[in-house]
Scaffold this motif. Structure first.
Motif, PDB file in Angstrom:
ATOM      1  N   GLU A  24      55.203  47.873  51.091  1.00 24.64           N
ATOM      2  CA  GLU A  24      55.872  49.165  51.026  1.00 24.64           C
ATOM      3  C   GLU A  24      56.092  49.557  49.562  1.00 24.64           C
ATOM      4  O   GLU A  24      56.923  48.974  48.871  1.00 24.64           O
ATOM      5  CB  GLU A  24      57.212  49.027  51.761  1.00 24.64           C
ATOM      6  N   LEU A  25      55.326  50.556  49.082  1.00 29.26           N
ATOM      7  CA  LEU A  25      55.427  50.898  47.667  1.00 29.26           C
ATOM      8  C   LEU A  25      56.809  51.419  47.314  1.00 29.26           C
ATOM      9  O   LEU A  25      57.327  51.175  46.233  1.00 29.26           O
ATOM     10  CB  LEU A  25      54.347  51.919  47.300  1.00 29.26           C
ATOM     11  N   GLU A  26      57.420  52.146  48.276  1.00 32.11           N
ATOM     12  CA  GLU A  26      58.783  52.645  48.066  1.00 32.11           C
ATOM     13  C   GLU A  26      59.716  51.490  47.722  1.00 32.11           C
ATOM     14  O   GLU A  26      60.441  51.520  46.729  1.00 32.11           O
ATOM     15  CB  GLU A  26      59.288  53.295  49.362  1.00 32.11           C
ATOM     16  N   THR A  27      59.662  50.458  48.582  1.00 32.99           N
ATOM     17  CA  THR A  27      60.522  49.297  48.381  1.00 32.99           C
ATOM     18  C   THR A  27      60.245  48.674  47.022  1.00 32.99           C
ATOM     19  O   THR A  27      61.163  48.346  46.266  1.00 32.99           O
ATOM     20  CB  THR A  27      60.244  48.255  49.473  1.00 32.99           C
ATOM     21  N   ILE A  28      58.958  48.539  46.726  1.00 35.47           N
ATOM     22  CA  ILE A  28      58.585  47.862  45.491  1.00 35.47           C
ATOM     23  C   ILE A  28      59.121  48.616  44.272  1.00 35.47           C
ATOM     24  O   ILE A  28      59.730  48.033  43.387  1.00 35.47           O
ATOM     25  CB  ILE A  28      57.051  47.714  45.422  1.00 35.47           C
ATOM     26  N   PHE A  29      58.941  49.942  44.264  1.00 33.38           N
ATOM     27  CA  PHE A  29      59.365  50.691  43.081  1.00 33.38           C
ATOM     28  C   PHE A  29      60.860  50.932  43.049  1.00 33.38           C
ATOM     29  O   PHE A  29      61.458  51.023  41.990  1.00 33.38           O
ATOM     30  CB  PHE A  29      58.603  52.019  42.986  1.00 33.38           C
ATOM     31  N   ASN A  30      61.484  51.060  44.230  1.00 37.19           N
ATOM     32  CA  ASN A  30      62.903  51.412  44.222  1.00 37.19           C
ATOM     33  C   ASN A  30      63.829  50.231  44.025  1.00 37.19           C
ATOM     34  O   ASN A  30      64.839  50.353  43.346  1.00 37.19           O
ATOM     35  CB  ASN A  30      63.291  52.137  45.513  1.00 37.19           C
ATOM     36  N   ILE A  31      63.545  49.108  44.671  1.00 36.74           N
ATOM     37  CA  ILE A  31      64.562  48.062  44.593  1.00 36.74           C
ATOM     38  C   ILE A  31      64.113  46.757  43.951  1.00 36.74           C
ATOM     39  O   ILE A  31      64.945  45.945  43.590  1.00 36.74           O
ATOM     40  CB  ILE A  31      65.167  47.753  45.996  1.00 36.74           C
ATOM     41  N   SER A  32      62.797  46.543  43.809  1.00 37.10           N
ATOM     42  CA  SER A  32      62.417  45.213  43.328  1.00 37.10           C
ATOM     43  C   SER A  32      62.612  45.100  41.822  1.00 37.10           C
ATOM     44  O   SER A  32      62.493  46.075  41.090  1.00 37.10           O
ATOM     45  CB  SER A  32      60.970  44.915  43.691  1.00 37.10           C
ATOM     46  N   HIS A  33      62.969  43.894  41.379  1.00 36.35           N
ATOM     47  CA  HIS A  33      63.092  43.660  39.949  1.00 36.35           C
ATOM     48  C   HIS A  33      61.772  43.210  39.354  1.00 36.35           C
ATOM     49  O   HIS A  33      61.365  43.669  38.303  1.00 36.35           O
ATOM     50  CB  HIS A  33      64.169  42.597  39.680  1.00 36.35           C
ATOM     51  N   ARG A  34      61.130  42.275  40.078  1.00 34.38           N
ATOM     52  CA  ARG A  34      59.876  41.746  39.584  1.00 34.38           C
ATOM     53  C   ARG A  34      58.939  41.527  40.752  1.00 34.38           C
ATOM     54  O   ARG A  34      59.379  41.305  41.870  1.00 34.38           O
ATOM     55  CB  ARG A  34      60.114  40.414  38.858  1.00 34.38           C
ATOM     56  N   ILE A  35      57.656  41.540  40.494  1.00 35.08           N
ATOM     57  CA  ILE A  35      56.691  41.281  41.553  1.00 35.08           C
ATOM     58  C   ILE A  35      55.654  40.266  41.066  1.00 35.08           C
ATOM     59  O   ILE A  35      55.463  40.088  39.869  1.00 35.08           O
ATOM     60  CB  ILE A  35      55.938  42.553  42.001  1.00 35.08           C
ATOM     61  N   ILE A  36      55.025  39.595  42.036  1.00 36.57           N
ATOM     62  CA  ILE A  36      53.754  38.973  41.713  1.00 36.57           C
ATOM     63  C   ILE A  36      52.735  39.546  42.689  1.00 36.57           C
ATOM     64  O   ILE A  36      53.078  39.903  43.823  1.00 36.57           O
ATOM     65  CB  ILE A  36      53.750  37.422  41.824  1.00 36.57           C
ATOM     66  N   MET A  37      51.520  39.705  42.220  1.00 35.48           N
ATOM     67  CA  MET A  37      50.477  40.175  43.115  1.00 35.48           C
ATOM     68  C   MET A  37      49.449  39.067  43.281  1.00 35.48           C
ATOM     69  O   MET A  37      48.947  38.518  42.304  1.00 35.48           O
ATOM     70  CB  MET A  37      49.818  41.430  42.563  1.00 35.48           C
ATOM     71  N   LEU A  38      49.192  38.716  44.545  1.00 39.16           N
ATOM     72  CA  LEU A  38      48.197  37.683  44.834  1.00 39.16           C
ATOM     73  C   LEU A  38      46.870  38.346  45.166  1.00 39.16           C
ATOM     74  O   LEU A  38      46.837  39.503  45.587  1.00 39.16           O
ATOM     75  CB  LEU A  38      48.637  36.824  46.023  1.00 39.16           C
ATOM     76  N   ASP A  39      45.810  37.601  44.987  1.00 42.28           N
ATOM     77  CA  ASP A  39      44.499  38.135  45.326  1.00 42.28           C
ATOM     78  C   ASP A  39      43.690  37.052  46.019  1.00 42.28           C
ATOM     79  O   ASP A  39      43.764  35.881  45.674  1.00 42.28           O
ATOM     80  CB  ASP A  39      43.775  38.591  44.058  1.00 42.28           C
ATOM     81  N   ARG A  40      42.960  37.491  47.049  1.00 41.05           N
ATOM     82  CA  ARG A  40      42.258  36.523  47.864  1.00 41.05           C
ATOM     83  C   ARG A  40      41.107  35.852  47.115  1.00 41.05           C
ATOM     84  O   ARG A  40      40.932  34.646  47.176  1.00 41.05           O
ATOM     85  CB  ARG A  40      41.722  37.190  49.127  1.00 41.05           C
ATOM     86  N   GLU A  41      40.344  36.664  46.367  1.00 36.96           N
ATOM     87  CA  GLU A  41      39.225  36.066  45.632  1.00 36.96           C
ATOM     88  C   GLU A  41      39.733  35.160  44.512  1.00 36.96           C
ATOM     89  O   GLU A  41      39.211  34.077  44.284  1.00 36.96           O
ATOM     90  CB  GLU A  41      38.316  37.146  45.035  1.00 36.96           C
ATOM     91  N   ALA A  42      40.778  35.652  43.816  1.00 35.36           N
ATOM     92  CA  ALA A  42      41.316  34.877  42.692  1.00 35.36           C
ATOM     93  C   ALA A  42      42.103  33.668  43.169  1.00 35.36           C
ATOM     94  O   ALA A  42      42.374  32.767  42.387  1.00 35.36           O
ATOM     95  CB  ALA A  42      42.196  35.772  41.835  1.00 35.36           C
ATOM     96  N   ARG A  43      42.473  33.640  44.444  1.00 29.78           N
ATOM     97  CA  ARG A  43      43.267  32.565  45.039  1.00 29.78           C
ATOM     98  C   ARG A  43      44.549  32.307  44.258  1.00 29.78           C
ATOM     99  O   ARG A  43      44.989  31.166  44.104  1.00 29.78           O
ATOM    100  CB  ARG A  43      42.483  31.256  45.091  1.00 29.78           C
ATOM    101  N   GLY A  44      45.109  33.391  43.722  1.00 29.98           N
ATOM    102  CA  GLY A  44      46.332  33.181  42.957  1.00 29.98           C
ATOM    103  C   GLY A  44      46.875  34.500  42.459  1.00 29.98           C
ATOM    104  O   GLY A  44      46.551  35.565  42.987  1.00 29.98           O
TER     105      GLY A  44
END
Ligand SMILES: Nc1ncnc2c1ncn2[C@@H]1O[C@H](COP(=O)(O)OP(=O)(O)OP(=O)(O)O)[C@@H](O)[C@H]1O
Ligand SMILES: [Mg+2]
Lengths: 375, 260
Positions: free
Chosen positions: B203-223
């Protein structure tokens, strides 16, 4: 819970009273605090109650619930109430509590216990309902079987083979072992009696006739009911709970054709074979007692066995096992399709599939006994 | 938000299912009182990562510390103690089907607090009220909609007001309004009680409105392919995989793949 009071009271009894809270106001002391609400009002009879939270460094939702309860009690006693020293964040927690939801009545009522008469009535109705459902399911199943017989290409033969393996091949060890022991025990017990008359040789006849006519089909059916009938119910029941059955329907499959028919066909093919094996293993058990305990030769034992059983016994036993297979697989599937709800419903369906199958096995066997008597 | 240091520390985490390496050498930290979002495409290992952190699955390699304790070395009893300070919402809600919603929420309260029944009942009503499920305490999970089950799962996860809440796609199946209300709930719990939140969401709303930090995982990068403040990442990142995600774009490559 701490023995000391988790708060201090300042001010004059009967006048402005301040309840000073400090430290952690959390679930750990919620019960303690809540039980003291009445005594706070009774012993200090505040004209006005202030709760000072300036010293509170941790307030969780249960702590907030305590404040709400305190305020409610103050309102009930018409005592003016206010909070001081609340940070914006703590107000946030307090604002999460929705007073209406605290007193919201349940939308669904818990089932109240029924009187004996009601239970009897409900039990009867559900038993009749059950019979009705089983009969209508059997009708549907029969129709689908006939349809499958006419459209052999539409049967999922891969599934049929896999269920034949599960029911038959995988079931053979236990069927074999139990039948073998049964034959052994039967021969041993009967030999004790027959020895007295010098009728040792009739042990072979007894084991053969009892197994081929009655015990072989019944034992096999009971084991299949326990192993496979329950598995059918659990498999279909779980699919039902996970809406997989609905998905099948939506995709244009008939759940009956897709799920039930392969299981039923596999059972019909394999249970009679298992029954034959069961009789053979039992006769082998008897043979061991005969040879080791009764000084019969293998040849005479087998000779006597062949003499004792007629083709009619074998065919009637096989027909019976065919009917058992039909009943077990149909009940297993029916119980599975009937599942509504969650995991416990699957458990109930599994149990009920086994119980109903065994009951039906006995009923069918009795019916056969009567019919065969008059033939 | 305070900055006490990491409450969760993951170092060199590798997860394999058979030959399939889902996560390879993943390291990151979650600080106390943080709203930390794990994002990434479907099947990239977000739910797996959550299960690893709370210790219900053991990693192939790597270490995980919760509050300074290495959970990969704990036995069941010690893990249980850690679990008491944790609330988890599973992606499938995982409500107990044989219990009513009220019983689901009251289960940990009755087990771990020793409160009298009426106190438990009012806490349960309060929690259900927080997720807008007031009045549903006597319903069974099978009688609720998907989104309602999610909310009941959240109520159960926060029954004991745990110091850490793990939420696997809490807003999946919720309408925008309820979803926004859920964000408010998360924010208020985080600010008021200081609950550390680890949330898997798209949910981009959630991510931009309330999150402090994120990590983004990727399937090809396996991390992890991105880490930090989502508002900065959206504009500053030069990784097309990251900016595509934030801007809901489809890359050329994927388009071709779909048509062939
Ligand atoms: N029990 C399991 N056995 C084998 N493979 C698994 C298992 N659980 C997950 N996987 C694999 O791990 C990968 C990550 O799964 P995971 O459930 O963590 O994805 P996710 O990021 O949560 O996806 P989604 O957003 O769709 O929920 C997938 O490729 C999946 O096939
Ligand atoms: Mg997932």
């Amino acid at each position: 819970m701490s023995a000391e009071t988790p708060y201090t009271i300042e001010g004059t009894n009967g006048g402005d009273v301040t309840l000073v809270l400090s430290g952690r106001i959390s679930l750990d002391i919620f019960g303690d605090l809540s039980s003291r609400i009445d005594s706070i009002f009774d012993s200090h009879t505040p004209a006005k109650l202030t709760v000072d939270l300036a010293g509170v460094d941790y307030l969780d939702s249960s702590g907030a619930l305590f404040l709400v309860r305190l305020e409610d009690e103050a309102q009930r006693r018409s005592v003016p109430f206010n909070l001081s020293g609340m940070s914006k964040e703590k107000m946030g927690i307090l604002s999460l509590i929705d007073r209406q939801s605290l007193s919201a009545p349940s939308l669904a009522t818990k089932e109240r216990p029924m009187s004996i008469v009601e239970q009897l009535g409900a039990g009867t109705v559900s038993a009749l309902q059950d019979i009705y459902e089983v009969v209508s399911f059997s009708g549907e199943l029969f129709y689908d079987l006939v349809y499958s017989a006419a459209h052999l290409k539409k049967v999922r033969w891969n599934d049929v083979v896999s269920y034949m393996k599960k029911v038959g091949v995988d079931g053979l060890p236990i069927v074999g072992l139990i039948s073998f022991l049964l034959g052994l025990i039967m021969a041993f017990m009967s030999s004790l009696q027959l020895k007295q008359f010098g009728a040792n040789i009739y042990v072979a006849s007894l084991v053969a006739v009892a197994m081929v006519r009655e015990l072989g089909p019944i034992m096999t059916a009971i084991i299949v009911a326990g192993r496979s009938g329950s598995a059918f119910a659990a498999e279909i029941g779980t699919m039902k709970v996970n809406e997989e059955v609905d998905a099948l329907t939506t995709m244009g499959f008939s759940p009956m054709q897709f799920l039930a028919i392969p299981k039923v066909i596999a059972s019909l093919l394999v249970v009679p074979v298992l029954t034959v094996f069961s009789s053979i293993f039992a006769i082998m058990g008897g043979l061991i007692v005969g040879v080791l305990g009764l000084d019969l030769t293998i040849y005479t034992y087998i000779q006597q066995t062949m003499k004792a059983i007629e083709i009619f016994d074998i065919t009637s036993g096989l027909i019976k096992s065919f009917v058992f297979a039909m009943a077990i697989s149909a009940i297993g599937c029916q119980r599975g399709f009937k599942v509504r709800g969650g995991a416990d419903a699957v458990g109930n369906a599994t149990t009920s599939a086994v119980v109903a199958s065994i009951f039906l096995i006995i009923v069918i066997d009795s019916t056969f006994a009567i019919i065969l008597h008059y033939i | 938000m305070n900055t006490e240091g990491p409450v969760i520390k993951v170092e060199g985490l590798t997860v394999r299912y058979g030959d399939n390496t889902v996560l390879d050498n993943v390291s990151f930290e979650v600080r106390a009182g943080e709203i930390f979002v794990i994002m990434g495409g479907s099947g990239c290992g977000k739910s797996t990562l959550l299960k690893q952190i709370i210790g219900i699955e053991t990693p192939a390699e790597g270490r995980i510390w919760i509050n300074g304790t290495d959970t990969t070395e704990l036995d069941d009893m010690e893990l249980r103690k850690i679990h008491m300070g944790i609330g988890m919402l599973f992606q499938s809600s995982a409500l107990f089907g044989s219990m009513t919603i009220g019983e689901n929420v009251s289960l940990p309260l009755a087990e771990f607090t020793g409160l009298p029944a009426d106190d438990i009942e009012s806490i349960v009503k309060m929690k259900l009220g927080m997720v807008e499920l007031a009045g549903y305490d006597n319903h069974f999970p099978s009688e609720l909609s998907g989104g309602m089950k999610k909310r009941a799962g959240i109520a159960r996860a926060m029954a004991l007001d745990p110091a850490m809440l793990f939420l696997d796609e809490p807003s999946a199946g919720l309408d925008p309004v309820t979803s926004a209300e859920l964000d408010v709930l998360i924010k208020k719990l985080n600010e008021g009680i200081g609950t550390t939140m680890v949330i898997v969401t798209h949910e981009l709303e959630t991510i931009f409105n309330i999150s402090h930090r994120i990590i983004m995982l990727d399937r090809e990068a396996r991390g992890i392919i991105a880490e930090g403040d989502p508002r900065k990442l959206r504009t500053d990142s030069d990784d097309p995989r990251v900016t595509d995600f934030f801007n809901r774009r489809v890359t050329e490559k994927k388009n071709e793949g779909m048509t062939t």
